[in-house]
Design a protein around this motif. Structure first.
Motif, short mmCIF file in Angstrom:
data_model
loop_
_atom_site.label_atom_id
_atom_site.label_comp_id
_atom_site.label_asym_id
_atom_site.label_seq_id
_atom_site.Cartn_x
_atom_site.Cartn_y
_atom_site.Cartn_z
N GLN A 205 0.82 -1.21 0.00
CA GLN A 205 0.00 0.00 0.00
C GLN A 205 0.85 1.26 0.00
OE1 GLN A 205 -3.41 0.06 -0.35
NE2 GLN A 205 -3.06 -2.13 -0.74
N ASP A 206 2.11 1.13 0.40
CA ASP A 206 2.99 2.30 0.39
C ASP A 206 3.14 2.87 -1.01
OD1 ASP A 206 3.29 1.79 3.04
OD2 ASP A 206 5.29 0.88 2.87
N LEU A 207 3.11 2.00 -2.01
CA LEU A 207 3.25 2.48 -3.39
C LEU A 207 2.07 3.36 -3.78
CD1 LEU A 207 4.52 -0.80 -5.13
CD2 LEU A 207 5.86 1.16 -4.37
N TYR A 208 0.88 2.94 -3.39
CA TYR A 208 -0.31 3.73 -3.70
C TYR A 208 -0.29 5.06 -2.94
CZ TYR A 208 -2.31 -0.41 -5.91
OH TYR A 208 -2.55 -1.49 -6.73
N GLU A 209 0.12 5.04 -1.68
CA GLU A 209 0.17 6.27 -0.90
C GLU A 209 1.17 7.25 -1.49
OE1 GLU A 209 0.99 5.09 3.06
OE2 GLU A 209 -0.93 4.02 3.33
N ALA A 210 2.33 6.73 -1.92
CA ALA A 210 3.32 7.60 -2.54
C ALA A 210 2.81 8.19 -3.85
CB ALA A 210 4.61 6.82 -2.78
N ALA A 211 2.09 7.36 -4.63
CA ALA A 211 1.55 7.86 -5.89
C ALA A 211 0.50 8.93 -5.66
CB ALA A 211 0.94 6.70 -6.67
N ARG A 212 -0.32 8.79 -4.63
CA ARG A 212 -1.34 9.80 -4.34
C ARG A 212 -0.72 11.09 -3.85
NH1 ARG A 212 -4.86 5.14 -1.33
NH2 ARG A 212 -5.61 4.12 -3.26
N LEU A 213 0.37 10.98 -3.09
CA LEU A 213 1.08 12.19 -2.67
C LEU A 213 1.66 12.95 -3.84
CD1 LEU A 213 2.92 10.93 0.55
CD2 LEU A 213 0.95 12.48 0.43
N ASP A 214 2.02 12.21 -4.89
CA ASP A 214 2.55 12.84 -6.10
C ASP A 214 1.45 13.34 -7.01
OD1 ASP A 214 5.12 12.42 -5.31
OD2 ASP A 214 5.35 10.53 -6.41
N GLY A 215 0.18 13.16 -6.61
CA GLY A 215 -0.94 13.67 -7.39
C GLY A 215 -1.47 12.71 -8.44
N ALA A 216 -1.10 11.44 -8.37
CA ALA A 216 -1.58 10.47 -9.36
C ALA A 216 -3.04 10.13 -9.10
CB ALA A 216 -0.74 9.20 -9.30
N GLY A 217 -3.82 10.04 -10.17
CA GLY A 217 -5.22 9.66 -10.06
C GLY A 217 -5.39 8.16 -10.16
N ALA A 218 -6.66 7.73 -10.20
CA ALA A 218 -6.97 6.29 -10.23
C ALA A 218 -6.43 5.63 -11.49
CB ALA A 218 -8.48 6.10 -10.12
N VAL A 219 -6.56 6.30 -12.64
CA VAL A 219 -6.11 5.71 -13.90
C VAL A 219 -4.59 5.59 -13.91
CG1 VAL A 219 -6.05 5.98 -16.40
CG2 VAL A 219 -8.12 6.58 -15.14
N ARG A 220 -3.90 6.63 -13.44
CA ARG A 220 -2.43 6.60 -13.40
C ARG A 220 -1.95 5.53 -12.44
NH1 ARG A 220 1.64 10.45 -14.23
NH2 ARG A 220 3.63 9.30 -14.24
N GLU A 221 -2.61 5.36 -11.30
CA GLU A 221 -2.25 4.31 -10.36
C GLU A 221 -2.40 2.93 -10.99
OE1 GLU A 221 -4.32 4.42 -6.69
OE2 GLU A 221 -3.74 6.48 -6.22
N PHE A 222 -3.48 2.78 -11.75
CA PHE A 222 -3.73 1.47 -12.36
C PHE A 222 -2.61 1.08 -13.30
CE2 PHE A 222 -5.45 -1.01 -15.91
CZ PHE A 222 -5.93 -2.11 -15.24
N PHE A 223 -2.21 1.98 -14.19
CA PHE A 223 -1.21 1.64 -15.20
C PHE A 223 0.22 1.66 -14.64
CE2 PHE A 223 -4.71 2.90 -18.03
CZ PHE A 223 -4.69 1.84 -18.92
N ALA A 224 0.47 2.45 -13.61
CA ALA A 224 1.82 2.56 -13.08
C ALA A 224 2.12 1.55 -11.97
CB ALA A 224 2.06 3.97 -12.55
N ILE A 225 1.09 1.15 -11.20
CA ILE A 225 1.33 0.29 -10.05
C ILE A 225 0.56 -1.03 -10.16
CG2 ILE A 225 1.12 0.09 -7.55
CD1 ILE A 225 1.33 3.13 -7.40
N THR A 226 -0.75 -0.93 -10.35
CA THR A 226 -1.59 -2.13 -10.29
C THR A 226 -1.27 -3.11 -11.40
OG1 THR A 226 -3.37 -0.82 -9.29
CG2 THR A 226 -3.96 -2.97 -10.21
#
Length: 311
Positions: A205-226
């Motif tokens: 979950q740390d990856l998602y929290e870091a991505a949200r702190l950088d301003g990543a949205g749901a779509v960006r999280e999906f392609f970059a992390i998920t």
């Protein structure tokens, strides 16, 4: 006293030598002896029938008359016969409905559920996975009723004002194969979703929290992390669903019997039809061997791609 000490030392050395000698008695073939029973069962029930099928594929045999050696003529018939050739084409169409479509839907569903943390996840997983534990014969009978001219699908179309689309779905030359394929999509989507949910649940979950702190949205999280985190699960899901698509028999047998005409015939059904309806065992064996080689080749390719993606 010295003699007693030497005696104890000698006895200890002898015991140690005996133990060392006993441990050396386990040769390099010893591990294979443990797997020999399992391999014997595997060979008796899989390798031997496969070898016999390959042998039968070289003969023209109707199970009554003496077998006649024809070499690779049965395999050449697969390329010359339009019906047999089209059956493999239909199997590749089913791959889209059994593998590609469930993968797309499963990725979206799993990503939404994993991000939203829906309550009652255990119940949802049970409901989604339910088609996997229902016998395919039961599934086929239920969907045959849904697709009937007086079934629920046509009734729903009439209800929303699309009555002109009503038809006998499994009896239509154009829509019969997609109709059967959608049954496969319904069955396999739950399996794919559960596999992907399991993979996403292991993502830190740390990856998602870091991505949200950088301003990543749901779509960006999906392609970059998920998506990168579930590459292994995607490979497993594609392997299972593609094999299910290529070896489909019970669904075709219970819904269309390869019809109307030959619009839904597939290799597995042709094996049954050629052997037990037409008495052409050699042709049926050639279809089975070709289908086995095709499944093995696709699985080997997917495994290679998965290894490269995860390395």
């Amino acid at each position: 006293m010295a003699r007693s000490s030497a005696s104890r030392t000698g006895g200890s050395a002898r015991r140690g030598g005996t133990t060392h000698h006993a441990s050396r008695g386990h040769g390099p073939l010893t591990p294979y002896l443990f797997i020999l029973p399992a391999f014997a069962i595997y060979g008796a029930f899989l390798l031997f029938p496969l070898a016999r099928s390959a042998q039968f594929s070289l003969f023209a045999w109707d199970t009554v008359s003496p077998a006649v050696f024809v070499g690779f003529d049965n395999y050449l018939d697969l390329a010359r016969d339009d019906v047999l050739r089209s059956s493999f084409g239909h199997a590749f169409v089913l791959i889209f409905f059994y593998a590609v479509l469930p993968l797309g839907v499963g990725l979206v569903l799993a990503a939404i559920l994993n991000r939203a943390k829906v309550r009652g996840m255990a119940f949802f997983r049970t409901v989604v996975f339910l088609p996997q534990v229902i016998a395919m014969v039961v599934v086929a009978v239920a969907w045959t009723r849904l697709y009937a001219t007086d079934g629920s699908i046509n009734a729903l179309l009439d209800l929303v004002g699309l009555g002109e689309w009503s038809r006998a779905w499994l009896g239509d030359y154009l829509f019969a194969l997609p109709a059967v394929g959608l049954i496969g999509s319904w069955v396999e989507t739950g399996l794919v979703t559960i596999l992907l949910l399991a993979g996403m649940g292991r993502t830190p979950q740390d990856l998602y929290e870091a991505a949200r702190l950088d301003g990543a949205g749901a779509v960006r999280e999906f392609f970059a992390i998920t998506l990168p985190s579930v590459r292994g699960e995607i490979a497993v899901a594609l392997t299972l669903t593609i094999v299910a698509a290529l070896k489909t028999f019970d669904l075709i047998y219970m819904t269309t019997r390869g019809g109307p005409g030959n619009s839904t015939t597939v290799p597995s059904y042709q094996v049954y039809y050629q052997a037990f309806q037409l008495g052409q065992v050699g042709t049926a064996a050639a279809i089975g061997v070709t289908l086995t080689a095709l499944i093995f080749g696709i699985n080997a390719g997917l495994t290679h791609l998965a290894d490269r993606a995860t390395s």
